[in-house]
Design a protein around this motif. Structure first.
Motif, PDB file in Angstrom:
ATOM      1  N   ARG A 163       0.855  -1.310  -0.015  1.00  0.00           N
ATOM      2  CA  ARG A 163       0.065  -0.079   0.043  1.00  0.00           C
ATOM      3  C   ARG A 163       0.767   1.392  -0.010  1.00  0.00           C
ATOM      4  NH1 ARG A 163      -5.451   2.100  -0.069  1.00  0.00           N
ATOM      5  NH2 ARG A 163      -5.422   3.846   1.280  1.00  0.00           N
ATOM      6  N   LEU A 164       2.074   1.217   0.698  1.00  0.00           N
ATOM      7  CA  LEU A 164       2.942   2.374   0.796  1.00  0.00           C
ATOM      8  C   LEU A 164       3.781   2.772  -0.318  1.00  0.00           C
ATOM      9  CD1 LEU A 164       3.346   4.277   3.136  1.00  0.00           C
ATOM     10  CD2 LEU A 164       5.440   3.001   3.873  1.00  0.00           C
ATOM     11  N   GLY A 165       3.742   1.537  -1.274  1.00  0.00           N
ATOM     12  CA  GLY A 165       4.530   1.395  -2.557  1.00  0.00           C
ATOM     13  C   GLY A 165       5.990   0.908  -2.425  1.00  0.00           C
ATOM     14  N   LEU A 166       6.183   0.458  -1.101  1.00  0.00           N
ATOM     15  CA  LEU A 166       7.527  -0.150  -0.982  1.00  0.00           C
ATOM     16  C   LEU A 166       7.241  -1.543  -1.704  1.00  0.00           C
ATOM     17  CD1 LEU A 166       8.184   0.671   2.589  1.00  0.00           C
ATOM     18  CD2 LEU A 166       9.489   1.611   0.630  1.00  0.00           C
ATOM     19  N   THR A 167       8.351  -2.055  -2.351  1.00  0.00           N
ATOM     20  CA  THR A 167       8.350  -3.340  -2.945  1.00  0.00           C
ATOM     21  C   THR A 167       8.976  -4.426  -1.893  1.00  0.00           C
ATOM     22  OG1 THR A 167      10.378  -3.103  -4.027  1.00  0.00           O
ATOM     23  CG2 THR A 167       8.268  -2.777  -5.252  1.00  0.00           C
ATOM     24  N   VAL A 168       8.521  -5.623  -1.807  1.00  0.00           N
ATOM     25  CA  VAL A 168       9.096  -6.551  -0.719  1.00  0.00           C
ATOM     26  C   VAL A 168       9.168  -7.801  -1.317  1.00  0.00           C
ATOM     27  CG1 VAL A 168       8.312  -7.680   1.477  1.00  0.00           C
ATOM     28  CG2 VAL A 168       7.500  -5.359   1.049  1.00  0.00           C
ATOM     29  N   GLU A 169      10.254  -8.489  -1.126  1.00  0.00           N
ATOM     30  CA  GLU A 169      10.751  -9.615  -1.814  1.00  0.00           C
ATOM     31  C   GLU A 169      10.438 -10.812  -0.517  1.00  0.00           C
ATOM     32  OE1 GLU A 169      14.151 -12.171  -4.097  1.00  0.00           O
ATOM     33  OE2 GLU A 169      14.867 -10.092  -2.827  1.00  0.00           O
ATOM     34  N   ILE A 170       9.910 -11.972  -1.097  1.00  0.00           N
ATOM     35  CA  ILE A 170       9.295 -12.893  -0.362  1.00  0.00           C
ATOM     36  C   ILE A 170      10.434 -14.113  -0.016  1.00  0.00           C
ATOM     37  CG2 ILE A 170       7.600 -14.578   0.186  1.00  0.00           C
ATOM     38  CD1 ILE A 170       6.665 -11.621   0.260  1.00  0.00           C
ATOM     39  N   GLU A 171      10.901 -14.063   1.176  1.00  0.00           N
ATOM     40  CA  GLU A 171      11.973 -15.046   1.563  1.00  0.00           C
ATOM     41  C   GLU A 171      11.355 -16.167   2.012  1.00  0.00           C
ATOM     42  OE1 GLU A 171      15.487 -14.835   1.721  1.00  0.00           O
ATOM     43  OE2 GLU A 171      15.466 -12.726   0.859  1.00  0.00           O
ATOM     44  N   ASN A 172      10.219 -16.009   2.520  1.00  0.00           N
ATOM     45  CA  ASN A 172       9.610 -17.254   3.116  1.00  0.00           C
ATOM     46  C   ASN A 172       8.047 -16.875   3.272  1.00  0.00           C
ATOM     47  OD1 ASN A 172       8.329 -19.128   5.013  1.00  0.00           O
ATOM     48  ND2 ASN A 172      10.418 -19.844   5.278  1.00  0.00           N
ATOM     49  N   THR A 173       7.228 -17.684   2.552  1.00  0.00           N
ATOM     50  CA  THR A 173       5.838 -17.397   2.534  1.00  0.00           C
ATOM     51  C   THR A 173       5.206 -17.744   4.078  1.00  0.00           C
ATOM     52  OG1 THR A 173       5.311 -19.738   2.124  1.00  0.00           O
ATOM     53  CG2 THR A 173       5.685 -18.212   0.212  1.00  0.00           C
ATOM     54  N   ASP A 174       5.869 -18.128   5.071  1.00  0.00           N
ATOM     55  CA  ASP A 174       5.390 -18.431   6.208  1.00  0.00           C
ATOM     56  C   ASP A 174       5.872 -17.177   7.164  1.00  0.00           C
ATOM     57  OD1 ASP A 174       4.078 -19.795   8.265  1.00  0.00           O
ATOM     58  OD2 ASP A 174       5.910 -20.874   8.970  1.00  0.00           O
ATOM     59  N   ALA A 175       6.329 -16.325   6.609  1.00  0.00           N
ATOM     60  CA  ALA A 175       6.352 -14.801   7.359  1.00  0.00           C
ATOM     61  C   ALA A 175       5.381 -13.987   6.626  1.00  0.00           C
ATOM     62  CB  ALA A 175       7.866 -14.464   7.066  1.00  0.00           C
ATOM     63  N   GLU A 176       4.139 -14.368   6.739  1.00  0.00           N
ATOM     64  CA  GLU A 176       3.018 -13.602   5.810  1.00  0.00           C
ATOM     65  C   GLU A 176       2.450 -12.824   6.990  1.00  0.00           C
ATOM     66  OE1 GLU A 176       0.881 -15.589   8.801  1.00  0.00           O
ATOM     67  OE2 GLU A 176       2.362 -16.380   7.717  1.00  0.00           O
ATOM     68  N   GLY A 177       2.446 -12.732   8.320  1.00  0.00           N
ATOM     69  CA  GLY A 177       1.632 -11.826   8.849  1.00  0.00           C
ATOM     70  C   GLY A 177       2.261 -10.517   9.035  1.00  0.00           C
ATOM     71  N   ARG A 178       3.461 -10.500   8.761  1.00  0.00           N
ATOM     72  CA  ARG A 178       4.059  -8.792   8.882  1.00  0.00           C
ATOM     73  C   ARG A 178       3.469  -8.301   7.291  1.00  0.00           C
ATOM     74  NH1 ARG A 178       9.966 -11.380   9.651  1.00  0.00           N
ATOM     75  NH2 ARG A 178       8.226 -12.792  10.568  1.00  0.00           N
ATOM     76  N   LEU A 179       3.469  -9.028   6.412  1.00  0.00           N
ATOM     77  CA  LEU A 179       2.960  -8.682   4.956  1.00  0.00           C
ATOM     78  C   LEU A 179       1.463  -7.794   5.246  1.00  0.00           C
ATOM     79  CD1 LEU A 179       4.075 -11.514   2.881  1.00  0.00           C
ATOM     80  CD2 LEU A 179       5.220  -9.341   3.037  1.00  0.00           C
ATOM     81  N   VAL A 180       0.630  -8.718   5.836  1.00  0.00           N
ATOM     82  CA  VAL A 180      -0.833  -8.206   5.856  1.00  0.00           C
ATOM     83  C   VAL A 180      -0.632  -6.770   6.865  1.00  0.00           C
ATOM     84  CG1 VAL A 180      -1.796 -10.362   5.214  1.00  0.00           C
ATOM     85  CG2 VAL A 180      -1.519  -9.839   7.821  1.00  0.00           C
ATOM     86  N   LEU A 181      -0.079  -6.876   7.828  1.00  0.00           N
ATOM     87  CA  LEU A 181       0.079  -5.926   8.889  1.00  0.00           C
ATOM     88  C   LEU A 181       0.596  -4.834   8.097  1.00  0.00           C
ATOM     89  CD1 LEU A 181       1.296  -7.458  12.221  1.00  0.00           C
ATOM     90  CD2 LEU A 181      -0.864  -6.487  11.609  1.00  0.00           C
ATOM     91  N   GLY A 182       1.539  -4.927   7.218  1.00  0.00           N
ATOM     92  CA  GLY A 182       2.328  -3.833   6.578  1.00  0.00           C
ATOM     93  C   GLY A 182       1.270  -2.891   6.037  1.00  0.00           C
ATOM     94  N   ASP A 183       0.388  -3.515   5.130  1.00  0.00           N
ATOM     95  CA  ASP A 183      -0.609  -2.858   4.267  1.00  0.00           C
ATOM     96  C   ASP A 183      -1.689  -2.261   5.109  1.00  0.00           C
ATOM     97  OD1 ASP A 183       0.202  -3.113   1.831  1.00  0.00           O
ATOM     98  OD2 ASP A 183      -1.197  -4.904   1.492  1.00  0.00           O
ATOM     99  N   ALA A 184      -2.015  -2.708   6.442  1.00  0.00           N
ATOM    100  CA  ALA A 184      -2.946  -2.173   7.202  1.00  0.00           C
ATOM    101  C   ALA A 184      -2.329  -1.145   7.974  1.00  0.00           C
ATOM    102  CB  ALA A 184      -3.569  -3.337   8.188  1.00  0.00           C
TER     103      ALA A 184
END
Length: 455
Positions: A294-315
């Motif tokens: 949402r902020l425009g920052l791009t994020v590379e996925i090292e591990n799909t099990d580190a997903e909580g920080r992704l949804v929180l980042g947008d929120a």
């Protein structure tokens, strides 16, 4: 839901509290028969110890308080005492009467969605000098958080979590908005969408608004991963067993919001729950994918099990856009936090020293202990990406809770912020805290918010 506390009445049965230091002599209010029965049952006034007395004993039951001034001496009483209404007698010593009622009510909790309770819990009449209204709102919020976390993922998908938010909103006249499925992409919530797109029930950002816009803006963000398979970096079976509780941050955020609205705290409240199931399908997001936030920052996925920080980042980015006075987020985010502090002590991160002190003091006062962790700048560069702005994990698995918090900080736009990395689960029974979902850290936050906003 039944009334939590009984009305004072001459018909209430009498519960006499006794500190361990006074148990040997026993209260003068007891008859000789009552003392004899207490001695025959080896009553020592230990915290939570209950002895039932026959008629004509000067009381109907004894409850030991121990010597530690711990209100959770009341924690098992609702299920240990016979059902019915009880009135307290005797000296609580240093135990706060409101906290005694909260502990009693927390211990009365029963999760009955799938299994009928064997019997109703006992009820306690309001204790003189206590705030019964505060006790009731706290207990109801504890029960709400526990019910949400305890419900299996088959009945608590993102849509069901939205319904739970709507139910609380209806109770207090709050407004609700949900951004669902492909609409997330249209509104630039690329990380929430990616995490949840493989599930049958579409992901969503659920927003609740309540209060006077003239009051300070308070944002509360919750991680609502309703089940976490780990995604393509799949968890082992043992690691997946309790993943219904991965929406425990959302449950705590909603329970805290319920407290705020029930007490009419003078804030303009914005609750944001990022709800998704991290499932596996042909369209699941992959290790190595790059997501746009949402902020425009791009994020590379090292591990799909580190997903909580992704949804929180947008929120968090959405919450920060409205320039709130304070952002709080709650998440069952990392196993590293459990390794560091275990299941009973909630770690939190903030750069606001005054807020940290209020949280620590508030948690101690209501037996919801929290511990401040460092946003260690030396680790911040670990989350810098090589072909993207960020990556979703630090290096080498070290300091996992800290690097997760540093990742979240990148999305707060410099606003005053506090992150709770909670467990939201009791792995074993303790007085007033049965095995299962738990309201953890958010009661400490409630005490801090009352101090901050003048309730």
């Amino acid at each position: 839901m039944t009334e939590l506390f009984a009305a004072p009445s001459d018909q209430n049965r009498r519960l006499r509290v006794v500190a361990a230091s006074l148990a040997e002599s026993l209260p003068d209010a007891l008859t000789e028969t009552g003392r004899a029965v207490a001695r025959a049952n080896a009553f020592a006034g230990d915290a939570g110890q209950v002895v039932l007395l026959p008629d004509g004993s000067g009381a109907d039951a004894l409850l030991g308080l121990g010597n530690a001034a711990d209100p959770f001496a009341f924690g098992d009483a609702a299920k240990t005492l016979p059902e019915g209404d009880w009135a307290l007698e005797g000296d609580l010593g240093e135990i706060d009467p409101t906290m005694a009622m909260i502990a009693f009510g927390a211990g009365a909790y029963q999760f009955t969605r799938y299994k009928t309770a064997k019997r109703p819990p006992a009820r306690l009449a309001a204790i003189a000098g206590g705030d019964a209204a505060e006790a009731e709102r706290v207990v109801r919020s504890i029960w709400l958080a526990r019910d949400l976390v305890n419900t299996p993922a088959g009945d608590m998908d993102p849509a069901a979590l939205q319904q739970a938010v709507e139910s609380v909103a209806d109770e207090f006249g709050a407004k609700i908005r949900a951004t669902v499925g492909e609409d997330l992409l249209a509104e630039n919530y690329g990380m929430i969408h990616a995490v949840g797109r493989a599930a049958q029930c579409p992901p969503r950002l659920i927003e609740l608004e309540w209060g006077d816009e003239a009051h300070p803006r308070l944002a509360i963000v919750g991680k609502g991963i309703t089940f976490d398979s780990g995604g393509l970096d799949i968890k082992p079976a043992a690691g997946m067993r309790l993943m219904k509780k991965d929406m425990g941050g959302a449950a705590n955020a909603l329970a805290l919001a319920r407290l705020i609205m029930d007490a009419k705290l003078p804030v303009s409240l914005h609750v944001l729950i990022a709800a998704a199931e991290n499932a596996i399908s042909g369209n699941a997001f992959r290790p190595g994918d790059i997501l746009t936030s949402r902020l425009g920052l791009t994020v590379e996925i090292e591990n799909t099990d580190a997903e909580g920080r992704l949804v929180l980042g947008d929120a968090l980015a959405r919450a920060a856009e409205d320039e709130p006075d304070l952002i709080l987020d709650f998440a069952t985010l990392t196993g590293a936090a459990r390794v560091a502090l275990g299941p009973e002590l909630a770690p939190f991160y903030t750069e606001d020293d005054a807020l940290a002190q209020q949280l620590s003091e508030g948690g101690a006062s209501v037996v919801d202990p929290v511990w401040r962790m460092p946003l260690w700048e030396g680790y911040d560069k670990q989350i810098d990406g090589s072909i993207s702005d960020l990556k979703n994990m630090g290096d080498g698995g070290f300091a996992g809770s800290i690097t997760a918090a540093l990742f979240l900080r990148r999305f707060t736009l410099g606003r005053r912020w506090c992150h709770f990395d909670i467990f939201a689960w009791n792995p074993k029974d303790r007085p007033g805290r049965p095995t299962g979902g738990e309201m953890l850290g958010s009661r400490a936050a409630w005490e801090a918010l009352k101090a901050l906003y003048g309730h």
